[in-house]
Design an enzyme around this catalytic site. Structure first.
Site, mmCIF file in Angstrom:
data_model
loop_
_atom_site.group_PDB
_atom_site.id
_atom_site.type_symbol
_atom_site.label_atom_id
_atom_site.label_comp_id
_atom_site.label_asym_id
_atom_site.label_seq_id
_atom_site.Cartn_x
_atom_site.Cartn_y
_atom_site.Cartn_z
ATOM 1 N N CYS A 117 27.297 18.485 10.949
ATOM 2 C CA CYS A 117 26.839 17.961 9.653
ATOM 3 C C CYS A 117 25.552 17.151 9.836
ATOM 4 C CB CYS A 117 27.958 17.164 8.997
ATOM 5 S SG CYS A 117 27.711 16.948 7.227
ATOM 6 N N HIS A 174 32.995 20.772 9.225
ATOM 7 C CA HIS A 174 33.617 19.706 10.020
ATOM 8 C C HIS A 174 34.879 20.183 10.738
ATOM 9 C CE1 HIS A 174 31.183 16.279 8.703
ATOM 10 N NE2 HIS A 174 31.144 16.857 7.519
ATOM 11 N N GLU A 217 36.294 18.858 13.165
ATOM 12 C CA GLU A 217 37.089 17.687 13.588
ATOM 13 C C GLU A 217 38.095 17.269 12.521
ATOM 14 O OE1 GLU A 217 34.010 17.597 12.544
ATOM 15 O OE2 GLU A 217 33.452 15.712 11.587
#
Lengths: 223, 80
Positions: free
Chosen positions: A86, A196, A198
């Site tokens: 990002c 993302h 994560e």
């Protein structure tokens, strides 16, 4: 796997990233503050997401000129693996570590939702836990994720198998050229992506599709 | 003192969704004849000496290194 996570004012996904790395690798990453001129010896350096410097001037522009970047570039030149997610992707582009630029979403709206990603290249150090053409779910949250590269650069990315992820099944949320969601440098040690991973690594997240990225990266240390 | 104005614009061929939205708003305000709007940025930089040649070279370097992203943007410098 030894990991360093870069910290900058205005980032907000750093804690998620640190938690994901810790959960998958079992090791606590070291953190590097933006003014540090030295990055410890690690297998992987991660630039997380957020809004460094409030997105002033251009997303990632100020962060890319902070002192840590000189050390990060030197490490990347030596072959250390680097991942930007990002805002981290925007920062790596602004630093010239990856080609192209990220512009305002075509819709002009901030997008925060889940998209589908096609694993275009499963032979990279960051994607080896996936299979080619595999479709994975992944959250996105950004205002400036509209990837742009001129025709020559785009062709080089396509011909060099440097597109790691594409938005799949019409889920391109930002107008990115060629549906590009993530790219890797020619040498194969620097990855940047808007989504993302994560935020999708354990059942509490509602899925584990992002885990493969971190599991792939575990092999960097073993290699 | 030298005052410089830096104008940063998107390169031709680079899509400008913000310019497009502004264009739409002008049309909504009933301005006719608007063919296209492209949005850019202006930076006013004040230099603390009077060496025009050095100022011009320095500001060009500032544009290349920070003020413009030359992947997508062009810049022009005016000394005033």
């Amino acid at each position: 796997m030894k990991t360093a996570v870069i910290l900058l004012p205005g980032l907000n996904r750093d804690r998620d990233m640190i938690a994901a790395i810790k959960k998958v690798s079992g090791q606590e990453p070291v953190t590097v503050w933006q003014t540090d001129t030295d990055i410890p010896d690690v297998d992987l350096i991660v630039v997380p997401g957020g809004f460094s410097y409030g997105d002033y001037l251009r997303c990632g522009a100020i962060a890319a000129r902070m002192p840590f970047m000189k050390a990060l570039k030197a490490k990347a030149d030596k072959g250390v693996h680097v991942m930007g997610v990002c805002n981290g992707f925007q920062i790596l582009l602004e630093a010239g570590l990856l080609p192209g630029a990220l512009m305002r979403n075509a819709s002009l709206k901030f997008v925060c939702k889940e998209v589908e990603l096609e694993v275009v290249n499963a032979k990279t150090a960051f994607t080896s836990a996936y299979t080619k053409d595999q479709i994975i779910r992944c959250p996105v949250a950004h205002h400036d994720g509209n990837y742009f590269a001129d025709a020559k650069t785009l062709k080089a990315l396509q011909d060099g198998d440097q597109i790691a992820f594409r938005y799949a099944n019409g889920t391109n949320p930002n107008g990115s050229i060629d549906d590009i969601a993530g790219i890797i440098n020619k040498k194969g040690n620097v990855l940047g992506m808007m989504p993302h991973p994560e935020n999708l690594i354990e059942s509490a997240h509602g899925g584990t599709d992002g885990r493969g990225l971190f599991e792939s990266a575990l092999n960097i240390a073993a290699a | 003192m030298i005052k410089a104005r830096v104008i940063v614009t998107l390169k031709n061929g680079v899509l400008d969704p913000q310019g497009k939205a502004i264009e739409g708003a002008l049309t909504a305000l009933s301005f006719d004849g608007v063919d296209q709007v492209r949005q850019g940025k202006v930076f006013d930089v004040v230099i603390d000496h009077d060496n025009k040649k050095k100022a011009q070279a320095d500001i060009n370097a500032m544009c290349e290194k920070l003020l413009a992203n030359t992947v997508i943007e062009d810049f022009a410098v005016e000394l005033v």
